[in-house]
Design an enzyme around this catalytic site. Structure first.
Site, PDB file in Angstrom:
ATOM      1  N   ILE A  31      33.615  18.599 -18.321  1.00  0.00           N
ATOM      2  CA  ILE A  31      33.481  19.642 -19.340  1.00  0.00           C
ATOM      3  C   ILE A  31      33.693  21.043 -18.729  1.00  0.00           C
ATOM      4  CG2 ILE A  31      30.987  20.139 -19.144  1.00  0.00           C
ATOM      5  CD1 ILE A  31      30.854  19.755 -22.214  1.00  0.00           C
ATOM      6  N   ASN A  85      28.782  13.297  -5.425  1.00  0.00           N
ATOM      7  CA  ASN A  85      27.618  14.051  -4.978  1.00  0.00           C
ATOM      8  C   ASN A  85      26.373  13.178  -5.130  1.00  0.00           C
ATOM      9  OD1 ASN A  85      29.047  16.489  -4.443  1.00  0.00           O
ATOM     10  ND2 ASN A  85      29.122  16.895  -6.643  1.00  0.00           N
ATOM     11  N   GLN A  92      23.792  17.194  -6.841  1.00  0.00           N
ATOM     12  CA  GLN A  92      23.986  16.246  -7.938  1.00  0.00           C
ATOM     13  C   GLN A  92      23.188  16.726  -9.140  1.00  0.00           C
ATOM     14  OE1 GLN A  92      22.884  12.151  -7.161  1.00  0.00           O
ATOM     15  NE2 GLN A  92      23.639  11.458  -9.162  1.00  0.00           N
ATOM     16  N   HIS A  98      28.766   9.274 -10.689  1.00  0.00           N
ATOM     17  CA  HIS A  98      30.080   9.696 -11.179  1.00  0.00           C
ATOM     18  C   HIS A  98      30.931  10.131  -9.998  1.00  0.00           C
ATOM     19  CE1 HIS A  98      27.187  12.989 -11.374  1.00  0.00           C
ATOM     20  NE2 HIS A  98      28.179  13.812 -11.060  1.00  0.00           N
ATOM     21  N   LEU A  99      32.170   9.678 -10.034  1.00  0.00           N
ATOM     22  CA  LEU A  99      33.133  10.036  -9.003  1.00  0.00           C
ATOM     23  C   LEU A  99      34.040  11.108  -9.587  1.00  0.00           C
ATOM     24  CD1 LEU A  99      35.084   7.610  -6.718  1.00  0.00           C
ATOM     25  CD2 LEU A  99      36.286   9.391  -7.957  1.00  0.00           C
ATOM     26  N   HIS A 100      34.057  12.287  -8.945  1.00  0.00           N
ATOM     27  CA  HIS A 100      34.954  13.360  -9.375  1.00  0.00           C
ATOM     28  C   HIS A 100      36.360  13.073  -8.843  1.00  0.00           C
ATOM     29  CE1 HIS A 100      31.709  16.441 -10.321  1.00  0.00           C
ATOM     30  NE2 HIS A 100      31.021  15.609  -9.553  1.00  0.00           N
TER      31      HIS A 100
HETATM   32  P1  5GP Z   1      27.451  16.660 -10.191  1.00  0.00           P
HETATM   33  O1  5GP Z   1      27.084  18.005  -9.636  1.00  0.00           O
HETATM   34  O2  5GP Z   1      26.264  15.907 -10.729  1.00  0.00           O
HETATM   35  O3  5GP Z   1      28.276  15.868  -9.209  1.00  0.00           O
HETATM   36  O4  5GP Z   1      28.459  16.960 -11.372  1.00  0.00           O
HETATM   37  C1  5GP Z   1      28.148  16.811 -12.721  1.00  0.00           C
HETATM   38  C2  5GP Z   1      29.420  17.148 -13.481  1.00  0.00           C
HETATM   39  O5  5GP Z   1      29.275  16.720 -14.813  1.00  0.00           O
HETATM   40  C3  5GP Z   1      29.730  18.646 -13.511  1.00  0.00           C
HETATM   41  O6  5GP Z   1      31.037  18.865 -12.961  1.00  0.00           O
HETATM   42  C4  5GP Z   1      29.660  19.007 -14.986  1.00  0.00           C
HETATM   43  O7  5GP Z   1      30.626  19.952 -15.373  1.00  0.00           O
HETATM   44  C5  5GP Z   1      29.867  17.669 -15.670  1.00  0.00           C
HETATM   45  N1  5GP Z   1      29.176  17.516 -16.943  1.00  0.00           N
HETATM   46  C6  5GP Z   1      27.856  17.779 -17.194  1.00  0.00           C
HETATM   47  N2  5GP Z   1      27.560  17.485 -18.470  1.00  0.00           N
HETATM   48  C7  5GP Z   1      28.701  17.012 -19.034  1.00  0.00           C
HETATM   49  C8  5GP Z   1      29.011  16.534 -20.348  1.00  0.00           C
HETATM   50  O8  5GP Z   1      28.167  16.481 -21.258  1.00  0.00           O
HETATM   51  N3  5GP Z   1      30.293  16.129 -20.570  1.00  0.00           N
HETATM   52  C9  5GP Z   1      31.255  16.176 -19.577  1.00  0.00           C
HETATM   53  N4  5GP Z   1      32.489  15.753 -19.908  1.00  0.00           N
HETATM   54  N5  5GP Z   1      30.985  16.615 -18.332  1.00  0.00           N
HETATM   55  C10 5GP Z   1      29.730  17.027 -18.061  1.00  0.00           C
END
Ligand code: 5GP
Ligand code: ZN
Length: 112
Positions: A31, A85, A92, A98-100
């Protein structure tokens, strides 16, 4: 799992821009994209972090779908990055693995 936003995306209860799907994994657009291509690839099963994986077979479909997304987004020649992360020091934010998949520009290294 209740109160997990990524489980709700799997269940279709909150919307997401779906990119690809397999039996056990789902890919959708981040997002808040950090690169021209920024997908998140998740196991459909709720697992909070890599620290919580018991059966590592659950991660194979995640990597398989990530590689498919990279291929379909045209990143094979230019390159791309896979990031998971895990925990506080890695920032995280969502506690469903989740894998980016990041690509489409020159990525810097080391990460911040
Ligand atoms: P983290 O820091 O946990 O590795 O990354 C979480 C990711 O999830 C972030 O890049 C953030 O933009 C994304 N994200 C958080 N909430 C949502 C959501 O409701 N929908 C989508 N598509 N992405 C999300
Ligand atoms: Zn979940």
């Amino acid at each position: 799992m209740a109160d997990c936003i990524f489980c709700k995306i799997v269940e279709g209860k909150i919307p997401a821009a779906k990119i690809a799907e397999s039996d056990h994994a789902l890919a959708f657009a981040d997002i808040n994209p950090a690169a021209p291509v920024h997908a998140l690839v998740i196991p459909k099963q709720h697992i909070a972090t890599l620290n919580d994986v018991n059966d590592w077979a659950v991660m194979a479909p995640v990597f398989e779908l990530a590689a498919r997304v990279a291929r379909e987004k045209g990143l094979v020649q230019s390159g791309w990055r896979a990031v998971i992360n895990t925990g506080r020091d890695a920032n995280q934010l969502v506690f469903h693995i989740h894998l980016h998949v990041l690509g489409g520009r020159q990525l810097s290294w080391p990460p911040g």
